[in-house]
Design a protein around this motif. Structure first.
Motif, PDB file in Angstrom:
ATOM      1  N   ASN A   1      -1.760  57.086  62.823  1.00  0.00           N
ATOM      2  CA  ASN A   1      -0.475  57.377  63.439  1.00  0.00           C
ATOM      3  C   ASN A   1      -0.467  58.822  63.927  1.00  0.00           C
ATOM      4  N   ASN A   2       0.186  59.057  65.050  1.00  0.00           N
ATOM      5  CA  ASN A   2       0.306  60.395  65.647  1.00  0.00           C
ATOM      6  C   ASN A   2      -1.031  61.025  66.023  1.00  0.00           C
ATOM      7  N   SER A   3      -2.017  60.215  66.354  1.00  0.00           N
ATOM      8  CA  SER A   3      -3.314  60.781  66.760  1.00  0.00           C
ATOM      9  C   SER A   3      -3.466  60.853  68.280  1.00  0.00           C
ATOM     10  N   GLY A   4      -2.496  60.315  69.039  1.00  0.00           N
ATOM     11  CA  GLY A   4      -2.524  60.430  70.489  1.00  0.00           C
ATOM     12  C   GLY A   4      -2.850  59.163  71.249  1.00  0.00           C
ATOM     13  N   LYS A   5      -2.916  58.024  70.582  1.00  0.00           N
ATOM     14  CA  LYS A   5      -3.236  56.766  71.265  1.00  0.00           C
ATOM     15  C   LYS A   5      -2.223  56.459  72.374  1.00  0.00           C
ATOM     16  N   SER A   6      -0.956  56.556  72.064  1.00  0.00           N
ATOM     17  CA  SER A   6       0.083  56.277  73.060  1.00  0.00           C
ATOM     18  C   SER A   6       0.046  57.290  74.197  1.00  0.00           C
ATOM     19  N   ASN A   7      -0.331  58.522  73.906  1.00  0.00           N
ATOM     20  CA  ASN A   7      -0.423  59.532  74.961  1.00  0.00           C
ATOM     21  C   ASN A   7      -1.525  59.198  75.954  1.00  0.00           C
ATOM     22  N   VAL A   8      -2.629  58.638  75.481  1.00  0.00           N
ATOM     23  CA  VAL A   8      -3.697  58.200  76.384  1.00  0.00           C
ATOM     24  C   VAL A   8      -3.179  57.078  77.278  1.00  0.00           C
ATOM     25  N   ILE A   9      -2.496  56.112  76.687  1.00  0.00           N
ATOM     26  CA  ILE A   9      -1.950  54.989  77.457  1.00  0.00           C
ATOM     27  C   ILE A   9      -0.919  55.490  78.468  1.00  0.00           C
ATOM     28  N   ASP A  10      -0.027  56.392  78.053  1.00  0.00           N
ATOM     29  CA  ASP A  10       0.980  56.924  78.968  1.00  0.00           C
ATOM     30  C   ASP A  10       0.349  57.733  80.094  1.00  0.00           C
ATOM     31  N   ALA A  11      -0.723  58.454  79.809  1.00  0.00           N
ATOM     32  CA  ALA A  11      -1.430  59.188  80.866  1.00  0.00           C
ATOM     33  C   ALA A  11      -1.970  58.206  81.905  1.00  0.00           C
ATOM     34  N   LEU A  12      -2.552  57.108  81.446  1.00  0.00           N
ATOM     35  CA  LEU A  12      -3.032  56.074  82.370  1.00  0.00           C
ATOM     36  C   LEU A  12      -1.879  55.448  83.151  1.00  0.00           C
ATOM     37  N   ARG A  13      -0.771  55.257  82.483  1.00  0.00           N
ATOM     38  CA  ARG A  13       0.397  54.680  83.165  1.00  0.00           C
ATOM     39  C   ARG A  13       0.894  55.591  84.282  1.00  0.00           C
ATOM     40  N   THR A  14       0.807  56.906  84.110  1.00  0.00           N
ATOM     41  CA  THR A  14       1.237  57.806  85.186  1.00  0.00           C
ATOM     42  C   THR A  14       0.324  57.695  86.405  1.00  0.00           C
ATOM     43  N   VAL A  15      -0.911  57.243  86.189  1.00  0.00           N
ATOM     44  CA  VAL A  15      -1.833  57.035  87.310  1.00  0.00           C
ATOM     45  C   VAL A  15      -1.486  55.742  88.047  1.00  0.00           C
ATOM     46  N   TYR A  16      -1.235  54.682  87.312  1.00  0.00           N
ATOM     47  CA  TYR A  16      -1.106  53.362  87.904  1.00  0.00           C
ATOM     48  C   TYR A  16       0.320  52.926  88.238  1.00  0.00           C
ATOM     49  N   GLU A  17       1.322  53.430  87.539  1.00  0.00           N
ATOM     50  CA  GLU A  17       2.689  52.960  87.752  1.00  0.00           C
ATOM     51  C   GLU A  17       3.461  53.902  88.655  1.00  0.00           C
ATOM     52  N   LYS A  18       4.203  53.336  89.587  1.00  0.00           N
ATOM     53  CA  LYS A  18       4.987  54.137  90.520  1.00  0.00           C
ATOM     54  C   LYS A  18       6.209  54.755  89.860  1.00  0.00           C
ATOM     55  N   ASP A  19       6.789  54.064  88.892  1.00  0.00           N
ATOM     56  CA  ASP A  19       8.045  54.521  88.301  1.00  0.00           C
ATOM     57  C   ASP A  19       7.877  55.571  87.208  1.00  0.00           C
ATOM     58  N   LEU A  20       6.696  55.707  86.652  1.00  0.00           N
ATOM     59  CA  LEU A  20       6.482  56.686  85.582  1.00  0.00           C
ATOM     60  C   LEU A  20       5.966  57.978  86.202  1.00  0.00           C
ATOM     61  N   LYS A  21       6.793  59.015  86.173  1.00  0.00           N
ATOM     62  CA  LYS A  21       6.463  60.303  86.776  1.00  0.00           C
ATOM     63  C   LYS A  21       6.204  61.346  85.693  1.00  0.00           C
ATOM     64  N   PHE A  22       5.365  62.305  86.018  1.00  0.00           N
ATOM     65  CA  PHE A  22       5.079  63.430  85.134  1.00  0.00           C
ATOM     66  C   PHE A  22       6.312  64.319  85.055  1.00  0.00           C
ATOM     67  N   ASP A  23       6.715  64.653  83.854  1.00  0.00           N
ATOM     68  CA  ASP A  23       7.830  65.571  83.610  1.00  0.00           C
ATOM     69  C   ASP A  23       7.267  66.740  82.808  1.00  0.00           C
ATOM     70  N   TYR A  24       7.248  67.925  83.411  1.00  0.00           N
ATOM     71  CA  TYR A  24       6.623  69.089  82.777  1.00  0.00           C
ATOM     72  C   TYR A  24       7.180  69.330  81.379  1.00  0.00           C
ATOM     73  N   ALA A  25       8.491  69.287  81.228  1.00  0.00           N
ATOM     74  CA  ALA A  25       9.113  69.574  79.926  1.00  0.00           C
ATOM     75  C   ALA A  25       8.683  68.569  78.861  1.00  0.00           C
ATOM     76  N   ARG A  26       8.472  67.340  79.242  1.00  0.00           N
ATOM     77  CA  ARG A  26       8.098  66.293  78.287  1.00  0.00           C
ATOM     78  C   ARG A  26       6.581  66.151  78.140  1.00  0.00           C
ATOM     79  N   ASP A  27       5.843  66.286  79.243  1.00  0.00           N
ATOM     80  CA  ASP A  27       4.440  65.876  79.260  1.00  0.00           C
ATOM     81  C   ASP A  27       3.414  67.008  79.190  1.00  0.00           C
ATOM     82  N   PHE A  28       3.780  68.245  79.521  1.00  0.00           N
ATOM     83  CA  PHE A  28       2.804  69.327  79.408  1.00  0.00           C
ATOM     84  C   PHE A  28       2.718  69.740  77.947  1.00  0.00           C
ATOM     85  N   PRO A  29       1.515  70.026  77.435  1.00  0.00           N
ATOM     86  CA  PRO A  29       1.366  70.358  76.014  1.00  0.00           C
ATOM     87  C   PRO A  29       2.260  71.526  75.579  1.00  0.00           C
ATOM     88  N   LYS A  30       2.710  71.451  74.341  1.00  0.00           N
ATOM     89  CA  LYS A  30       3.544  72.517  73.765  1.00  0.00           C
ATOM     90  C   LYS A  30       2.678  73.617  73.150  1.00  0.00           C
TER      91      LYS A  30
END
Length: 108
Positions: free
Chosen positions: A31-60
């Motif tokens: 848990n919390n090792s980044g699996k969903s983040n890998v999937i979400d990164a791929l989704r930003t490539v393939y899905e039109k509706d999922l956009k990169f949001d700097y505040a949410r998606d850029f590392p803290k």
């Protein structure tokens, strides 16, 4: 065409990671090792509706640069490779696609 390698750079909890894929691949981890983040990164490539949001998606955490992107390397069949310009091929039957997420002047 088969995805063979995914590289994620500065996306959520991922600083820079390369994931090699086989014909069948599993993404497993604690848990919390980044699996969903890998999937979400791929989704930003393939899905039109999922956009990169700097505040949410850029590392803290502190990063080496201010770029964020996802790169996918594909393996092509012989027939598919014949349809791609030679200058885009890596070796005989591979090519890469990089989607720039940030900075916005590279997102095109």
């Amino acid at each position: 065409m088969k995805a063979r390698e995914i590289r994620v750079h500065n996306y959520r909890s991922i600083a820079d990671q390369t994931i090699r894929l086989g014909d069948y691949s599993l993404l497993i981890g604690a848990n919390n090792s980044g699996k969903s983040n890998v999937i979400d990164a791929l989704r930003t490539v393939y899905e039109k509706d999922l956009k990169f949001d700097y505040a949410r998606d850029f590392p803290k955490f502190k990063t080496d640069d201010q770029e964020s992107w996802v790169e996918i390397e594909y393996e092509l069949s012989e027939q598919e490779a014949e349809t791609i310009k030679t200058e885009y091929l890596i070796g005989d039957n591979r090519f890469r696609v990089r989607k720039w997420l940030y900075p916005t002047d590279k997102v095109k």
